[in-house]
Scaffold this active site. Structure first.
Site, PDB file in Angstrom:
ATOM      1  N   GLY A 214       0.817  -0.712  -0.008  1.00  0.00           N
ATOM      2  CA  GLY A 214       0.091   0.042   0.297  1.00  0.00           C
ATOM      3  C   GLY A 214       0.875   1.354  -0.249  1.00  0.00           C
TER       4      GLY A 214
ATOM      5  N   SER B 258       0.762   3.297  -2.188  1.00  0.00           N
ATOM      6  CA  SER B 258       1.105   4.395  -3.827  1.00  0.00           C
ATOM      7  C   SER B 258       0.158   5.889  -2.775  1.00  0.00           C
ATOM      8  CB  SER B 258      -0.674   3.957  -4.978  1.00  0.00           C
ATOM      9  OG  SER B 258      -1.303   3.123  -3.806  1.00  0.00           O
TER      10      SER B 258
ATOM     11  N   VAL C  16      -3.215  -7.458  -1.438  1.00  0.00           N
ATOM     12  CA  VAL C  16      -2.085  -8.534  -0.378  1.00  0.00           C
ATOM     13  C   VAL C  16      -3.603  -9.204   0.029  1.00  0.00           C
ATOM     14  CG1 VAL C  16      -1.181  -6.694   0.076  1.00  0.00           C
ATOM     15  CG2 VAL C  16      -2.798  -6.718   1.521  1.00  0.00           C
TER      16      VAL C  16
ATOM     17  N   ASN D 257       1.774  -2.512   5.954  1.00  0.00           N
ATOM     18  CA  ASN D 257       0.956  -1.132   5.798  1.00  0.00           C
ATOM     19  C   ASN D 257      -1.136  -1.107   4.537  1.00  0.00           C
ATOM     20  OD1 ASN D 257       0.891   2.338   6.061  1.00  0.00           O
ATOM     21  ND2 ASN D 257       0.147   2.069   3.685  1.00  0.00           N
TER      22      ASN D 257
ATOM     23  N   SER E 163      -3.086   0.613  14.576  1.00  0.00           N
ATOM     24  CA  SER E 163      -3.847   1.342  14.290  1.00  0.00           C
ATOM     25  C   SER E 163      -3.673   2.284  16.028  1.00  0.00           C
ATOM     26  CB  SER E 163      -4.980   1.744  14.101  1.00  0.00           C
ATOM     27  OG  SER E 163      -5.890   2.654  14.214  1.00  0.00           O
TER      28      SER E 163
ATOM     29  N   TYR F 128     -12.404  -2.598  11.735  1.00  0.00           N
ATOM     30  CA  TYR F 128     -11.206  -2.187  11.838  1.00  0.00           C
ATOM     31  C   TYR F 128     -10.669  -1.654  12.937  1.00  0.00           C
ATOM     32  CZ  TYR F 128      -7.520   1.532  10.708  1.00  0.00           C
ATOM     33  OH  TYR F 128      -5.964   2.190  10.593  1.00  0.00           O
TER      34      TYR F 128
ATOM     35  N   LYS G  54      -7.000  -4.270  13.413  1.00  0.00           N
ATOM     36  CA  LYS G  54      -5.504  -3.759  13.767  1.00  0.00           C
ATOM     37  C   LYS G  54      -5.580  -4.435  15.323  1.00  0.00           C
ATOM     38  CE  LYS G  54      -5.611  -1.564  10.302  1.00  0.00           C
ATOM     39  NZ  LYS G  54      -3.814  -1.060   9.685  1.00  0.00           N
TER      40      LYS G  54
ATOM     41  N   ILE H 107      -3.536  10.875  11.579  1.00  0.00           N
ATOM     42  CA  ILE H 107      -3.235  11.231  10.812  1.00  0.00           C
ATOM     43  C   ILE H 107      -3.718  11.582   9.327  1.00  0.00           C
ATOM     44  CG2 ILE H 107      -0.759  10.335   8.994  1.00  0.00           C
ATOM     45  CD1 ILE H 107      -0.191  10.033  12.510  1.00  0.00           C
TER      46      ILE H 107
HETATM   47  P1  NAP Z   1      -4.831   5.538   2.504  1.00  0.00           P
HETATM   48  O1  NAP Z   1      -4.457   7.508   2.327  1.00  0.00           O
HETATM   49  O2  NAP Z   1      -6.336   5.179   2.199  1.00  0.00           O
HETATM   50  O3  NAP Z   1      -3.635   4.314   1.752  1.00  0.00           O
HETATM   51  C1  NAP Z   1      -4.121   3.173   1.312  1.00  0.00           C
HETATM   52  C2  NAP Z   1      -3.103   2.269   0.905  1.00  0.00           C
HETATM   53  O4  NAP Z   1      -3.095   1.242   0.802  1.00  0.00           O
HETATM   54  C3  NAP Z   1      -2.722   2.876  -0.248  1.00  0.00           C
HETATM   55  O5  NAP Z   1      -1.720   2.589  -1.294  1.00  0.00           O
HETATM   56  C4  NAP Z   1      -3.935   1.320  -1.391  1.00  0.00           C
HETATM   57  O6  NAP Z   1      -3.891   1.283  -2.674  1.00  0.00           O
HETATM   58  C5  NAP Z   1      -3.513   0.883  -0.426  1.00  0.00           C
HETATM   59  N1  NAP Z   1      -4.258  -0.744  -0.106  1.00  0.00           N
HETATM   60  C6  NAP Z   1      -5.481  -0.279   0.081  1.00  0.00           C
HETATM   61  N2  NAP Z   1      -5.857  -2.068  -0.137  1.00  0.00           N
HETATM   62  C7  NAP Z   1      -5.273  -2.607  -0.632  1.00  0.00           C
HETATM   63  C8  NAP Z   1      -4.737  -4.068  -1.745  1.00  0.00           C
HETATM   64  N3  NAP Z   1      -5.737  -5.533  -1.301  1.00  0.00           N
HETATM   65  N4  NAP Z   1      -3.820  -4.571  -1.748  1.00  0.00           N
HETATM   66  C9  NAP Z   1      -2.242  -3.836  -1.712  1.00  0.00           C
HETATM   67  N5  NAP Z   1      -2.584  -2.212  -1.003  1.00  0.00           N
HETATM   68  C10 NAP Z   1      -4.129  -2.079  -0.555  1.00  0.00           C
HETATM   69  O7  NAP Z   1      -4.916   5.065   4.106  1.00  0.00           O
HETATM   70  P2  NAP Z   1      -3.204   5.544   5.023  1.00  0.00           P
HETATM   71  O8  NAP Z   1      -3.670   6.870   5.787  1.00  0.00           O
HETATM   72  O9  NAP Z   1      -2.058   5.954   3.986  1.00  0.00           O
HETATM   73  O10 NAP Z   1      -3.270   4.729   5.927  1.00  0.00           O
HETATM   74  C11 NAP Z   1      -2.294   3.865   5.613  1.00  0.00           C
HETATM   75  C12 NAP Z   1      -1.641   2.734   6.819  1.00  0.00           C
HETATM   76  O11 NAP Z   1      -2.020   2.812   8.740  1.00  0.00           O
HETATM   77  C13 NAP Z   1      -3.194   1.459   7.163  1.00  0.00           C
HETATM   78  O12 NAP Z   1      -2.757   0.335   6.953  1.00  0.00           O
HETATM   79  C14 NAP Z   1      -4.148   2.301   7.397  1.00  0.00           C
HETATM   80  O13 NAP Z   1      -5.428   1.623   8.356  1.00  0.00           O
HETATM   81  C15 NAP Z   1      -2.907   3.026   8.906  1.00  0.00           C
HETATM   82  N6  NAP Z   1      -3.150   3.899   9.420  1.00  0.00           N
HETATM   83  C16 NAP Z   1      -3.866   5.281   9.714  1.00  0.00           C
HETATM   84  C17 NAP Z   1      -4.284   5.835  10.502  1.00  0.00           C
HETATM   85  C18 NAP Z   1      -4.256   6.757   9.882  1.00  0.00           C
HETATM   86  O14 NAP Z   1      -5.133   8.065  10.262  1.00  0.00           O
HETATM   87  N7  NAP Z   1      -4.620   7.996   8.752  1.00  0.00           N
HETATM   88  C19 NAP Z   1      -4.639   5.575  11.665  1.00  0.00           C
HETATM   89  C20 NAP Z   1      -3.548   4.493  12.359  1.00  0.00           C
HETATM   90  C21 NAP Z   1      -3.729   3.423  10.966  1.00  0.00           C
HETATM   91  P3  NAP Z   1      -4.241   1.235  -4.016  1.00  0.00           P
HETATM   92  O15 NAP Z   1      -4.621   2.630  -3.696  1.00  0.00           O
HETATM   93  O16 NAP Z   1      -3.073   1.096  -4.752  1.00  0.00           O
HETATM   94  O17 NAP Z   1      -5.310   0.909  -3.918  1.00  0.00           O
END
Ligand code: NAP
Length: 261
Positions: free
Chosen positions: A26, A28, A78, A104, A156, A169, A173, A202
């Site tokens: 993930g 991208s 994944v 991730n 998370s 979720y 997590k 974040i």
């Molecule tokens: P995001 O901006 O929505 O990005 C999610 C990423 O995961 C994208 O690159 C997406 O790729 C990829 N992805 C989703 N489904 C996938 C799959 N089946 N196979 C491969 N790649 C996949 O999310 P983010 O906020 O950066 O979060 C990243 C991680 O941190 C996640 O695990 C999230 O739960 C965790 N997290 C985030 C926060 C927050 O506040 N943002 C807080 C706690 C934890 P595509 O676009 O190519 O599908």
């Protein structure tokens, strides 16, 4: 010239991950993107995994290449065992080893329990929890043969504290934290560390859709009174991936401005 450009990414000349091969799922967008850039900045060759966002993944790899680093884009869902197995096999074949895995990739499909569809529960568990299981399963033999490896699972604050409207979720997590501890116990004797990072609130696309009211209530609950940036998470991941963290395993590191303490 190359050194200068890499400095732009890392803000320094530290090459603590030189010669390391890292797979970031993930990568991208959001936190994964920043992890890819940061690990590359510290000298790692990075496999930029994505599922649907090809152009964005290509842009991440291009940014790394333009800075003098090395990156390869790899599409794989994944949650698809065959696709993950093929990805790990191909990376091993091309680069000879896999030193770092950052699990991730993650999605949300929020709703209160009463309204949550079974398919939305399954989809989140499949991507967030089973996806990490599959990546670890298909990388672990490679790391065991190397007698070295670093696995970092993106949990998370929601998995630690719980959050109304997110039982799917939070279940995924919290499950990641359990898997992290279990695998840490299984492979510690082979020189492999397994840790989790628990980000707080974040600034990424995942949180940009929240209402202003929810955003304000989150910020109110954060002792540092601001949301975190992807870089805050990426620097922690880079540390855990480095030799500097060689005596840390089975841990969940909160990077959340003090939300959970
Ligand atoms: P995001 O901006 O929505 O990005 C999610 C990423 O995961 C994208 O690159 C997406 O790729 C990829 N992805 C989703 N489904 C996938 C799959 N089946 N196979 C491969 N790649 C996949 O999310 P983010 O906020 O950066 O979060 C990243 C991680 O941190 C996640 O695990 C999230 O739960 C965790 N997290 C985030 C926060 C927050 O506040 N943002 C807080 C706690 C934890 P595509 O676009 O190519 O599908």
């Amino acid at each position: 010239m190359i050194e200068e450009k890499l400095e732009e990414i890392t803000g320094g000349t530290n090459r603590m991950l030189k010669d390391k091969i890292a797979v970031v799922t993930g990568a991208s967008r959001g936190i994964g993107r920043e992890c890819a850039l940061t690990l590359a900045g510290y000298g790692a060759t990075v496999i930029v995994n994505y599922n649907g966002s090809k152009e964005k993944a290509d842009a991440v790899a291009a940014e790394i290449a333009a800075a003098g680093g090395t990156a390869k884009v790899y599409q794989a869902n994944v949650a698809d065992s065959d696709a993950v197995k093929q990805m790990m096999t191909d990376v091993k074949k091309e680069f000879g080893r896999i030193d770092i895995l950052v699990n991730n990739a993650g999605i949300t499909k929020d709703n209160l329990l009463m309204a949550m569809k079974e398919e939305d529960f399954d989809a989140v568990i499949e991507t967030n929890l089973k996806g990490a299981f599959l990546c670890m399963k298909h990388v672990i033999r490679i790391m065991m043969k190397q007698r070295a490896g670093r696995i970092i699972n993106m949990s998370s604050v929601s998995g630690v504290m719980g959050n109304a409207g997110q039982i799917n979720y939070c279940g995924s997590k919290a499950g990641l934290i359990g898997m992290t501890k279990s695998l840490a116990r299984e492979v510690g004797s082979r020189g492999i560390t397994v840790n989790a990072v628990a980000p707080g609130y974040i600034d990424t696309e995942m949180t940009q859709g929240l209402s202003d009211e929810i955003k304000e209530s989150f910020i109110e609950s954060i002792p540092l009174k601001r949301m975190g940036q992807p870089k805050d998470i990426a620097e922690t991941v880079a540390f855990l991936a480095s030799d500097r963290a060689s005596y840390i395993t089975g841990q969940t590191i909160s990077v959340d401005g003090g939300m959970n303490m």
